[in-house]
Design an enzyme around this catalytic site. Structure first.
Site, PDB file in Angstrom:
ATOM      1  N   GLU A  80     -14.919 -10.342  12.282  1.00 56.14           N
ATOM      2  CA  GLU A  80     -14.096 -10.820  11.184  1.00 56.14           C
ATOM      3  C   GLU A  80     -13.771 -12.416  11.629  1.00 56.14           C
ATOM      4  O   GLU A  80     -13.646 -12.617  12.707  1.00 56.14           O
ATOM      5  CB  GLU A  80     -12.558 -10.000  11.205  1.00 56.14           C
ATOM      6  CG  GLU A  80     -12.984  -8.593  10.705  1.00 56.14           C
ATOM      7  CD  GLU A  80     -13.261  -8.451   9.276  1.00 56.14           C
ATOM      8  OE1 GLU A  80     -13.179  -9.282   8.744  1.00 56.14           O
ATOM      9  OE2 GLU A  80     -13.604  -7.393   9.131  1.00 56.14           O
ATOM     10  N   CYS A 142      -5.883  -3.548  10.962  1.00 58.56           N
ATOM     11  CA  CYS A 142      -6.843  -4.207  11.680  1.00 58.56           C
ATOM     12  C   CYS A 142      -6.571  -5.688  11.504  1.00 58.56           C
ATOM     13  O   CYS A 142      -6.431  -6.310  12.642  1.00 58.56           O
ATOM     14  CB  CYS A 142      -8.416  -3.776  11.085  1.00 58.56           C
ATOM     15  SG  CYS A 142      -8.594  -2.328  11.438  1.00 58.56           S
ATOM     16  N   HIS A 166     -15.035  -5.095  13.178  1.00 57.59           N
ATOM     17  CA  HIS A 166     -14.944  -3.805  12.215  1.00 57.59           C
ATOM     18  C   HIS A 166     -16.430  -3.226  12.413  1.00 57.59           C
ATOM     19  O   HIS A 166     -17.545  -3.707  12.314  1.00 57.59           O
ATOM     20  CB  HIS A 166     -14.896  -3.882  10.727  1.00 57.59           C
ATOM     21  CG  HIS A 166     -13.503  -3.935  10.347  1.00 57.59           C
ATOM     22  ND1 HIS A 166     -12.780  -4.864   9.727  1.00 57.59           N
ATOM     23  CD2 HIS A 166     -12.524  -2.748  10.360  1.00 57.59           C
ATOM     24  CE1 HIS A 166     -11.622  -4.600   9.417  1.00 57.59           C
ATOM     25  NE2 HIS A 166     -11.260  -3.260   9.659  1.00 57.59           N
TER      26      HIS A 166
HETATM   27  N1  PCA Z   1      -9.527   0.590  10.647  1.00 59.06           N
HETATM   28  C1  PCA Z   1      -8.314   0.334   9.847  1.00 59.06           C
HETATM   29  C2  PCA Z   1      -6.990   0.448  10.530  1.00 59.06           C
HETATM   30  C3  PCA Z   1      -7.445   1.453  11.701  1.00 59.06           C
HETATM   31  C4  PCA Z   1      -8.997   1.299  11.809  1.00 59.06           C
HETATM   32  O1  PCA Z   1      -9.618   1.707  12.523  1.00 59.06           O
HETATM   33  C5  PCA Z   1      -8.501  -1.076   9.123  1.00 59.06           C
HETATM   34  O2  PCA Z   1      -9.635  -1.456   8.845  1.00 59.06           O
HETATM   35  O3  PCA Z   1      -7.363  -1.912   8.863  1.00 59.06           O
END
Ligand code: PCA
Length: 199
Positions: A80, A142, A166
């Site tokens: 990100e 996240c 992610h």
């Molecule tokens: N993904 C979520 C929250 C926990 C996770 O593993 C997110 O993308 O915000």
């Protein structure tokens, strides 16, 4: 030896598992790229997850932080670029649904990742793993965790690589609900590569 705080999340919404948990548990206590890995699993709870990451940073004083989250539906590993000062999205694991609240009233509107996100993408791709920078971490937990860690380092004037990656779903999740998925071993390999890109 330098220390890396590597975090994953517990399962959330209708996901029976969170593949980030197994990665963190597999890598914790190991050494990669001169970093001792401190592995921790975070809750999915707007009332406490931000404080959890801050407490872990204060307790372990890591030289770098990489937080991992599941991005169901994405086909690539996505470091990100930015965290925004906003909570939004579906219900958390306590049933709370955020509605665009500010995370931190004295914080910046956004903080850019201080991880080597371009290198992470490039080296993953060189190793045959699809990866791409993401320009939005959403506004769910996240983003919240990424924001809290970057805000902490900024306000404490600490120059430490910190950010969020992610991951796509694992095959195990895709068996339950059709979606792009990777093998758990490729997910773990990509995270090892990301760690190997740290300065
Ligand atoms: N993904 C979520 C929250 C926990 C996770 O593993 C997110 O993308 O915000």
């Amino acid at each position: 030896m330098k220390k890396l705080l590597l975090t994953g999340f517990e399962p959330f919404l209708d996901h029976a598992i969170n593949p980030t948990m197994a990665i963190v548990n597999a890598l914790k206590e190991t050494e990669i790229n001169g970093y001792k890995i401190i592995g921790e699993i975070l809750s999915v709870d707007f009332s406490k997850t931000g404080q959890e990451i801050v407490d872990l940073i204060e307790m372990h004083q890591p030289d770098a932080v990489i937080s991992l989250g599941l991005a169901s539906g994405r086909a690539q590993l996505t470091p990100e670029r930015i965290a925004i000062n906003c909570n939004d999205g579906p219900v958390d694991n306590t049933g709370h649904k955020p509605d665009g609240e500010t995370i931190c009233h004295d914080g910046a509107d956004g903080y850019f990742s201080t991880l080597p996100i371009k290198a992470i993408v490039a080296v993953c791709r060189e190793n045959g793993l699809p990866a791409k920078i993401s320009n939005t971490a959403g506004a769910y937990l996240c983003n919240n965790v990424m924001y809290h860690a970057l805000h902490y380092f900024k306000t404490h004037q600490l120059d430490r690589p910190s950010g969020f990656i992610h991951l796509p779903a694992s095959h195990e999740l895709a068996l339950e609900k059709a979606q792009p998925s990777w093998s758990q071993s490729d997910l773990e390999r990509a995270v090892r590569i990301a760690i190997s890109c740290l300065p």
